[in-house]
Design a protein around this motif. Structure first.
Motif, PDB file in Angstrom:
ATOM      1  N   UNK A 441       2.422  -5.646  -3.012  1.00 43.25           N
ATOM      2  CA  UNK A 441       2.460  -6.743  -3.996  1.00 43.25           C
ATOM      3  C   UNK A 441       2.887  -8.037  -3.302  1.00 43.25           C
ATOM      4  N   UNK A 442       2.431  -9.184  -3.833  1.00 50.41           N
ATOM      5  CA  UNK A 442       2.758 -10.506  -3.284  1.00 50.41           C
ATOM      6  C   UNK A 442       3.897 -11.089  -4.128  1.00 50.41           C
ATOM      7  N   UNK A 443       5.156 -10.725  -3.750  1.00 50.49           N
ATOM      8  CA  UNK A 443       6.319 -11.075  -4.573  1.00 50.49           C
ATOM      9  C   UNK A 443       6.586 -12.584  -4.616  1.00 50.49           C
ATOM     10  N   UNK A 444       6.310 -13.312  -3.514  1.00 50.13           N
ATOM     11  CA  UNK A 444       6.635 -14.743  -3.501  1.00 50.13           C
ATOM     12  C   UNK A 444       5.422 -15.633  -3.800  1.00 50.13           C
ATOM     13  N   UNK A 445       4.300 -14.996  -4.189  1.00 49.21           N
ATOM     14  CA  UNK A 445       3.089 -15.729  -4.608  1.00 49.21           C
ATOM     15  C   UNK A 445       2.620 -16.743  -3.573  1.00 49.21           C
ATOM     16  N   UNK A 446       2.721 -16.346  -2.298  1.00 50.57           N
ATOM     17  CA  UNK A 446       2.238 -17.252  -1.252  1.00 50.57           C
ATOM     18  C   UNK A 446       0.859 -16.842  -0.748  1.00 50.57           C
ATOM     19  N   UNK A 447       0.239 -15.864  -1.469  1.00 49.19           N
ATOM     20  CA  UNK A 447      -1.098 -15.432  -1.098  1.00 49.19           C
ATOM     21  C   UNK A 447      -1.122 -14.267  -0.144  1.00 49.19           C
ATOM     22  N   UNK A 448       0.064 -13.783   0.266  1.00 47.99           N
ATOM     23  CA  UNK A 448       0.140 -12.678   1.209  1.00 47.99           C
ATOM     24  C   UNK A 448       1.152 -11.642   0.709  1.00 47.99           C
ATOM     25  N   UNK A 449       0.763 -10.338   0.768  1.00 47.16           N
ATOM     26  CA  UNK A 449       1.716  -9.239   0.527  1.00 47.16           C
ATOM     27  C   UNK A 449       2.265  -8.812   1.887  1.00 47.16           C
ATOM     28  N   UNK A 450       3.304  -7.985   1.831  1.00 45.20           N
ATOM     29  CA  UNK A 450       3.877  -7.510   3.107  1.00 45.20           C
ATOM     30  C   UNK A 450       2.842  -6.746   3.921  1.00 45.20           C
ATOM     31  N   UNK A 451       2.041  -5.931   3.247  1.00 44.36           N
ATOM     32  CA  UNK A 451       1.035  -5.163   3.981  1.00 44.36           C
ATOM     33  C   UNK A 451      -0.057  -6.057   4.560  1.00 44.36           C
ATOM     34  N   UNK A 452      -0.134  -7.336   4.101  1.00 43.49           N
ATOM     35  CA  UNK A 452      -1.072  -8.306   4.662  1.00 43.49           C
ATOM     36  C   UNK A 452      -0.452  -9.088   5.824  1.00 43.49           C
ATOM     37  N   UNK A 453       0.846  -8.803   6.133  1.00 46.20           N
ATOM     38  CA  UNK A 453       1.492  -9.471   7.259  1.00 46.20           C
ATOM     39  C   UNK A 453       2.599 -10.419   6.891  1.00 46.20           C
ATOM     40  N   UNK A 454       2.900 -10.567   5.569  1.00 41.10           N
ATOM     41  CA  UNK A 454       3.998 -11.457   5.154  1.00 41.10           C
ATOM     42  C   UNK A 454       5.316 -10.835   5.631  1.00 41.10           C
ATOM     43  N   UNK A 455       6.006 -11.513   6.614  1.00 41.92           N
ATOM     44  CA  UNK A 455       7.216 -10.923   7.204  1.00 41.92           C
ATOM     45  C   UNK A 455       8.456 -11.156   6.351  1.00 41.92           C
ATOM     46  N   UNK A 456       8.367 -11.974   5.291  1.00 39.28           N
ATOM     47  CA  UNK A 456       9.472 -12.148   4.338  1.00 39.28           C
ATOM     48  C   UNK A 456       8.850 -12.514   2.997  1.00 39.28           C
ATOM     49  N   UNK A 457       8.593 -11.467   2.156  1.00 32.48           N
ATOM     50  CA  UNK A 457       7.863 -11.686   0.906  1.00 32.48           C
ATOM     51  C   UNK A 457       8.760 -12.246  -0.188  1.00 32.48           C
ATOM     52  N   UNK A 458       9.997 -12.668   0.206  1.00 31.02           N
ATOM     53  CA  UNK A 458      10.882 -13.338  -0.754  1.00 31.02           C
ATOM     54  C   UNK A 458      10.928 -14.835  -0.485  1.00 31.02           C
ATOM     55  N   UNK A 459      10.276 -15.290   0.621  1.00 31.77           N
ATOM     56  CA  UNK A 459      10.257 -16.711   0.970  1.00 31.77           C
ATOM     57  C   UNK A 459       8.809 -17.199   0.957  1.00 31.77           C
ATOM     58  N   UNK A 460       8.507 -18.140   0.082  1.00 32.96           N
ATOM     59  CA  UNK A 460       7.134 -18.635  -0.022  1.00 32.96           C
ATOM     60  C   UNK A 460       6.737 -19.475   1.188  1.00 32.96           C
ATOM     61  N   UNK A 461       7.754 -19.930   1.990  1.00 36.75           N
ATOM     62  CA  UNK A 461       7.450 -20.733   3.180  1.00 36.75           C
ATOM     63  C   UNK A 461       7.221 -19.854   4.402  1.00 36.75           C
TER      64      UNK A 461
END
Length: 714
Positions: A441-461
């Motif tokens: 899931x994309x918790x920070x709505x930045x267009x990336x989930x953790x499985x997509x490579x988001x290394x901190x899904x709580x920070x939109x930056x």
């Protein structure tokens, strides 16, 4: 524990101290200072500073040493000072009040390190030196000679000393048996000395170095021949021993028990288990025959010699199951899984090969599977477990992914969905564990989930491709931070924020300057008082009182030169306070008195003017106000002194004028007195009392006084 004993070879008094007689803590801060703890035993411990001298500690503190008497030892810590003392920061000294001819002790150190001990005589001369490398196993150090003190040191961070022993050179007879320790073979036992009567005790009582043969316990059974052992080569034969079954008189009473004989000569006595000593065929170990008799003397008639099921056949006669009347040689086989005819085989259809309680003859449809038999529970295995001829539909794997519905497949129509399947980044419960992984899931709505490579899904930056900022985070998720973005020393400031040395936690913008030679506040300059100009390891800010002289710094060794080498305000004994030209460190024993120093003239004042440690001849033992050097002719009698009141006719010279009654020489006043020593060649003329006999009537007048002097004042 403290022991004082006599050595066997030199007959000298020996003192042993293991420090266990003191109650000690296990921590440095609770150590007991050893300095004067053993003054009564003749030894003191000192160091270069007031709190030195070693501390008595309990080994429970974990000092990592073995091989000494427990629990205490004397410990030295080169890296700390404690309120109770007991540490060491330089050469330590043991001083022996009465001197010693030999000194030994154990030393060791968990961390290891060099150690040296040097013995000195009363004049400060070296008499012996030992150097060792300390280890965790305590090792013995021994010094000998005319010893007054031992100086020792180690650079180990901490080290310990135990089991101190020293010999003072005074002959002793500890057991008062008339033989001194040098001749007595055991000076702690008054019954052992040269010429003593030998006792039956296994000891050399007469000190001839031999123990009589009949006192020895050759077989180590606790009894010697002189004590009644009838065979001192056999430990099983001794008075009071238990009789064993061996045909021998074990208890030395002169009798061999009757049950130890072999009457039927079959090699076994009654006490060895022969159940019939009149029948040589009945003996332990004999072969049993099928006759209903206990042939091997085990107390039992073998069960195979009876017909337990009354089918007419014994086990020893071939009955393979004497508990079943249906089983015997020639019986008919039935479907019971037993060898009814005792031919050694069970029909294949009667055996329950899988041990599930059913044989083929009882309806087991697969006798190789223990889970398959009539009435068995159906398992999720695509097998007819209950032998009813059908396999349940939920046991079929419809999507061929290796899992049926009964095995947990939550979607048996999708081959990528089954228990343990790898989760795909698709927001689906692929592994059938009842949950969709949070990483999908994309918790920070930045267009990336953790499985997509988001290394901190709580920070939109923070997401793949984001711009890096000086915030200590991997904003672009490439696995690295900017080189200047890390806080390497953990001081809370990044290099990109102004930290001028990110390897030093005490260096950052606005940090207080410390005396460490570093630019702590990052202002681009190191304060001048943090520089060590003379290279002696000490800075001005650290107390160096002369940074142009490498021999002067805090902790430097003080020399007897009138200069403050260690940078402390203390005198250290280098000042000549009384102006007599000699300092304390040069041997002045009273630097407040200019008449007292090495080489000064001794005065008759009871003071050690020349600092040689002696005031001989200046004593006033009888406290009458007059010293020997002032003319006191009897320093044991307070009534005898120059100017004392003379008592005529008592044979005593009270006024030290050399006579008793005027005209009567002292040698005629009392013939029971010891003769006067008229040979004064061994007397210092400057210290004579003027007690020579005066001329007078002599023997005639003395003879008249003898009856009057029968009782005289002593």
């Amino acid at each position: 524990m403290l022991l004082v004993l006599a050595t066997l070879d030199a007959a000298y008094a020996q003192t042993f101290i293991d420090f266990d007689d003191r109650t000690a803590d296990c921590c440095w801060s609770g150590s007991v200072p050893a300095s004067t703890e053993y003054v009564a035993e003749g030894v003191t411990f000192t160091g270069p500073a007031a709190l030195d001298g070693g501390g008595i500690l309990d080994e429970a503190g974990g000092f990592g040493v073995t091989g000494h008497s427990s629990p205490n030892f004397l410990a030295f810590n080169n890296s700390g000072v404690y309120p109770t003392g007991g540490v060491a920061r330089g050469p330590e000294t043991m001083t022996f009040a009465g001197g010693a001819s030999s000194v030994s002790f154990l030393v060791g150190a968990g961390p290891g390190g060099p150690f040296q001990a040097t013995a000195f005589d009363g004049n400060g001369n070296t008499v012996d030196t030992v150097a060792v490398t300390l280890t965790s196993t305590m090792q013995l150090v021994t010094l000998s000679g005319s010893i007054e003190s031992v100086v020792f040191d180690s650079s180990a961070s901490y080290w310990v000393l135990d089991d101190l022993s020293f010999t003072d050179g005074v002959p002793v007879d500890a057991d008062n048996d008339g033989s001194p320790a040098g001749e007595d073979c055991d000076d702690n036992d008054p019954s052992r000395y040269p010429g003593a009567t030998e006792l039956c005790n296994g000891v050399d009582d007469d000190c001839d170095t031999l123990v009589p043969a009949n006192e020895l316990d050759g077989d180590s059974d606790g009894v010697s021949t002189c004590a009644g052992d009838c065979d001192d080569d056999d430990a099983n034969r001794t008075p009071g021993a238990n009789e064993v079954c061996d045909g021998v008189d074990n208890d030395c009473d002169g009798i061999v028990p009757a049950n130890e004989t072999d009457a039927d000569a079959d090699g076994t006595a009654t006490c060895e288990g022969d159940c019939d000593d009149a029948d040589a065929t009945r003996v332990p170990g004999a072969n049993e025959v099928c006759d209903g008799v206990d042939n091997d003397c085990d107390g039992n008639v073998p069960a195979d010699e009876v017909d337990g099921d009354a089918d007419g056949v014994r086990v020893c006669g071939g009955d393979c199951n004497d508990a079943s009347a249906f089983t015997f040689p020639g019986a008919s086989e039935i479907c019971d899984g037993a060898d009814n005819d005792c031919d050694g085989t069970v029909p294949a259809t009667e055996t329950d090969d899988d041990s599930d309680g059913f044989a083929e003859c009882q309806g087991d449809c697969d006798d190789a599977a223990a889970t398959t038999f009539p009435g068995a529970a159906e398992l999720c295995n695509a097998v007819d477990d209950d032998c009813d001829g059908t396999v349940p539909a939920t046991e079929i794997d419809d999507d061929a992914d290796g899992f049926a519905e009964c095995a947990g497949d939550c979607d048996d129509a999708a081959s990528t969905t089954f228990p343990g399947a790898p989760e795909l980044c698709n927001a689906v419960d692929d592994d059938c564990d009842g949950t969709v992984p949070a990483t999908e899931t994309d918790d920070d709505s930045d267009g990336f989930a953790e499985c997509d490579g988001d290394c901190d899904d709580a920070m939109s930056a923070t997401f793949p491709g984001a711009t890096e900022a000086c915030d200590g985070f991997d904003n672009d998720c490439d696995g690295t931070l900017l080189a200047t973005e890390g806080d390497g020393d953990g001081d809370g400031e990044y290099a990109c924020d102004g930290d001028c040395d990110d390897t030093q936690p005490l260096v950052f913008t606005g940090a207080p300057e410390l005396c460490d030679g570093l630019d702590n506040d990052c202002d681009g300059a190191v304060p001048s008082d943090e520089v060590d100009d003379d290279g002696d390891g000490a800075r001005v800010c650290g107390g160096d009182c002369d940074d142009a002289d490498a021999t002067r710094f805090p902790g430097a060794t003080e020399l007897c030169d009138g200069i403050d080498s260690d940078c402390d305000p203390a005198n250290d004994g280098e000042v000549d306070a009384d102006g007599d030209g000699v300092r304390e460190c040069d041997g002045d024993c009273d630097d407040a008195d200019a008449d007292v120093h090495p080489g000064a003239t001794e005065l008759c004042d009871g003071v050690d003017n020349d600092c040689d440690g002696s005031t001989a001849g200046e004593e006033d033992a009888d406290a009458d106000g007059s010293r020997v050097c002032n003319g006191d002719c009897d320093d044991s009698d307070p009534d005898a002194l120059p100017g004392g009141t003379e008592i005529p006719g008592d044979g005593i010279d009270q006024d030290c004028d050399g006579v008793d009654t005027p005209g009567v020489p002292l040698d005629t006043a009392d013939t029971s007195e010891p003769p006067v020593d008229t040979d004064d060649t061994d007397v210092d003329e400057t210290k004579k009392c003027g007690c020579a006999a005066a001329p007078g009537p002599g023997l005639a007048f003395g003879a008249l006084l003898l009856p009057l002097l029968a009782v005289r004042r002593r």
